[in-house]
Design an enzyme around this catalytic site. Structure first.
Site, PDB file in Angstrom:
ATOM      1  NE  ARG A   1      -3.699  -1.655   0.721  1.00  0.00           N
ATOM      2  CZ  ARG A   1      -4.887  -1.557   1.616  1.00  0.00           C
ATOM      3  NH1 ARG A   1      -5.023  -0.366   2.602  1.00  0.00           N
ATOM      4  NH2 ARG A   1      -6.129  -2.906   1.572  1.00  0.00           N
TER       5      ARG A   1
ATOM      6  CG  ASP B   1     -14.366   6.352   4.168  1.00  0.00           C
ATOM      7  OD1 ASP B   1     -14.923   5.028   3.741  1.00  0.00           O
ATOM      8  OD2 ASP B   1     -13.524   6.614   4.701  1.00  0.00           O
TER       9      ASP B   1
HETATM   10  C1  LIG Z   1     -14.341  -2.252   3.504  1.00  0.00           C
HETATM   11  S1  LIG Z   1     -15.393  -0.309   3.348  1.00  0.00           S
HETATM   12  C2  LIG Z   1     -16.769  -0.328   3.808  1.00  0.00           C
HETATM   13  C3  LIG Z   1     -18.136   0.107   3.187  1.00  0.00           C
HETATM   14  C4  LIG Z   1     -19.556  -0.547   3.292  1.00  0.00           C
HETATM   15  N1  LIG Z   1     -19.413   0.209   4.150  1.00  0.00           N
HETATM   16  C5  LIG Z   1     -19.280  -1.557   2.527  1.00  0.00           C
HETATM   17  O1  LIG Z   1     -19.679  -2.587   3.844  1.00  0.00           O
HETATM   18  O2  LIG Z   1     -18.851  -2.102   1.492  1.00  0.00           O
HETATM   19  C6  LIG Z   1     -14.195   0.612   4.837  1.00  0.00           C
HETATM   20  C7  LIG Z   1     -14.433   1.647   4.638  1.00  0.00           C
HETATM   21  O3  LIG Z   1     -14.593   2.476   6.233  1.00  0.00           O
HETATM   22  C8  LIG Z   1     -13.600   3.563   6.202  1.00  0.00           C
HETATM   23  N2  LIG Z   1     -12.889   3.762   7.907  1.00  0.00           N
HETATM   24  C9  LIG Z   1     -11.429   3.037   8.056  1.00  0.00           C
HETATM   25  N3  LIG Z   1     -11.787   3.776   9.032  1.00  0.00           N
HETATM   26  C10 LIG Z   1     -12.343   4.888   9.574  1.00  0.00           C
HETATM   27  C11 LIG Z   1     -12.360   5.755  10.753  1.00  0.00           C
HETATM   28  N4  LIG Z   1     -12.051   5.724  11.253  1.00  0.00           N
HETATM   29  N5  LIG Z   1     -13.596   6.563   9.899  1.00  0.00           N
HETATM   30  C12 LIG Z   1     -14.648   6.342   8.647  1.00  0.00           C
HETATM   31  N6  LIG Z   1     -14.119   5.511   8.043  1.00  0.00           N
HETATM   32  C13 LIG Z   1     -12.943   5.088   8.098  1.00  0.00           C
HETATM   33  C14 LIG Z   1     -12.609   3.363   4.958  1.00  0.00           C
HETATM   34  O4  LIG Z   1     -12.005   4.325   4.206  1.00  0.00           O
HETATM   35  C15 LIG Z   1     -13.465   2.776   4.531  1.00  0.00           C
HETATM   36  O5  LIG Z   1     -13.913   3.001   3.348  1.00  0.00           O
END
Ligand SMILES: C[S@@+](CC[C@H](N)C(=O)[O-])C[C@H]1O[C@@H](n2cnc3c(N)ncnc32)[C@H](O)[C@@H]1O
Lengths: 121, 308
Positions: B32, B141
């Site tokens: 990454r 996000d």
């Molecule tokens: C795997 S995706 C999930 C997307 C959607 N909710 C789904 O289930 O398909 C996880 C997301 O969480 C976000 N994320 C990670 N840490 C976070 C944080 N501390 N606060 C807000 N968002 C976060 C990441 O940027 C990413 O876009």
């Protein structure tokens, strides 16, 4: 075990599709064009048909129209799988009675997602 | 990357985004962050990590945090949550909000937008039943990059074929060459905002329905618990919380209870007692005179006070 008829004039595509669908526990038969597919369906209706559009002798759309007129031809769930990827083609396919539509190139995830969508898995 | 650099990076990420990396995730970090070094002009990973110290730029720190997020998402992911939305959550809200006719929905880790747009599509499909209601959908996000994509609502042919029924593609998207863009009326249903779940989010106000899916899995137990408890405070007692397929509140908090026969669906626990008597001890005598009005119960008053 559910049966899927794979209709495509490319033997490579048929092979790839067969491998994916066999992993999903389908039994497979193949046809190279719409006419062969129609003959196969008249013999016995499959549960699912993965259908290319552009093929010699009889294309996918003509096959689908004829299939839906056959007795029992409303049973198979038909998933188009074609490089035709514009709205006009998709809409035409749905109107002719296709249940789902895959735009090539496809992969395992897409086939699984679409088969799940129509309730085949 | 030396072991002590990896250790530093782990702590950096944990405190910035909650992400917990186990000891054998070096390969992930490399895959990454090496591309990041090329963009930022660092000669290698060690040089990049050295710039994440107290005097490093916020911009660089955010870039690293964002690069380490996993953003995978797809339309109608796991399907059942959206069935629950149409069959359980929405009907309940149509009844309970008949007065205000306003329903607020929050996708707390919205990534590239498929989840909020899927909810929007459900609402459009049920338009016949929701006359007069106003729905607000907020997608947040930690990553600005994914939010940018979400806002544009432009997806590849591959992305629109995972989970999105073909009829919905025809109905809610327009084609732009090999790409597909969400229709303006659907885009207009969703608002986007950058938000880190580790930070305070009480300013967002109260939400009737919160989707917080596939993000808690990256955090440790304490972080999960903290976020869940703060989510509960943003929710009325008849609200709903939706978690991802691999996530649960069980063993983490009493603030929510599972909705029977609805996998992944939770509601604020009505009898939310802040202190529970340990098992085996007798609880102090209850003034059990006839039915207790839950709205006047001490537990509820306490909750009220806590929520401000
Ligand atoms: C795997 S995706 C999930 C997307 C959607 N909710 C789904 O289930 O398909 C996880 C997301 O969480 C976000 N994320 C990670 N840490 C976070 C944080 N501390 N606060 C807000 N968002 C976060 C990441 O940027 C990413 O876009």
């Amino acid at each position: 075990m559910k049966h899927c008829l794979v209709v495509d004039d490319s033997s490579v595509i048929r092979k790839v599709a067969r491998r994916i669908l066999e992993d999903m526990d389908f039994s497979i038969s193949e046809a190279e064009d719409g006419q062969q597919a129609l003959d196969a369906c008249k013999e016995s209706m499959p549960d699912a048909i993965l259908l290319d559009w552009n093929m010699p002798v009889m294309d996918g759309l003509e096959f689908l129209n004829k299939l839906r007129e056959e007795e029992g031809g409303d049973v198979p769930l038909v998933v188009f799988c074609t490089t035709e990827n514009d709205v006009a083609h998709i809409a035409k396919a749905i109107r002719a009675g296709a249940n789902e539509y895959i735009m090539k190139p496809f992969d395992r995830d897409i086939i699984e997602a679409k088969f799940q969508e129509v309730g085949l898995i | 990357m030396t072991p002590s650099e990896y250790e530093f990076l782990k702590q950096f990420l944990k405190s910035r985004s909650g992400l917990v990396l186990s000891d054998e995730k070096q390969y992930l970090v490399e895959s990454r962050l090496v591309p990041v070094t090329r963009r930022t002009g660092h000669k290698n990973l060690s040089a990049l990590i050295a710039d994440l110290g107290p005097r490093g730029s916020e911009e660089l720190k955010n870039t690293v945090v964002e690069a380490m997020t996993t953003n995978e998402s797809f339309f109608f992911r796991d399907k059942t949550p959206f069935d629950h939305f149409r069959k359980t959550m929405l009907p309940s809200m149509l009844t309970n909000r008949a007065g205000s006719k306003r329903v607020r929905i929050w996708c707390a880790a919205a990534s590239t937008g498929q989840e909020p747009y899927s909810i929007g599509m459900c609402l459009q499909e049920d338009r016949g039943k929701t006359g007069g209601f106003r729905f607000e959908i907020l997608g947040t996000d930690i990553s600005s990059e994914v939010l940018e994509k979400a806002r544009m609502g432009i997806y590849s042919q591959f992305e629109v074929q995972r989970g999105l029924p073909i009829q919905m593609l025809l109905k809610f998207f327009s084609q732009q060459g090999e790409l597909w863009q969400v229709a303006p009326e659907l885009r207009a249903m969703v608002q986007w905002r950058k938000l880190n779940l580790l930070q305070n989010f009480s300013h967002l106000g109260e939400f009737d329905i919160i989707f917080c899916r596939n993000v808690l899995i990256y955090f440790d137990q304490d972080t999960k618990r903290d976020i869940l408890q703060r989510l509960a405070k943003q929710m009325p007692s008849d609200g709903f919380l939706v978690l991802g397929a691999a996530e649960t509140v069980v063993g983490l908090t009493d603030a929510f209870e599972p909705v029977p026969d609805h996998r992944g669906l939770y509601r604020p626990r009505k009898s939310a007692t802040t202190t529970r008597a340990p098992l085996g001890t007798t609880s102090p005598a209850q003034p059990a005179k006839g039915p207790v009005d839950p709205l006047n119960s001490p537990a509820f008053q306490k909750l009220r006070a806590l929520r401000g």
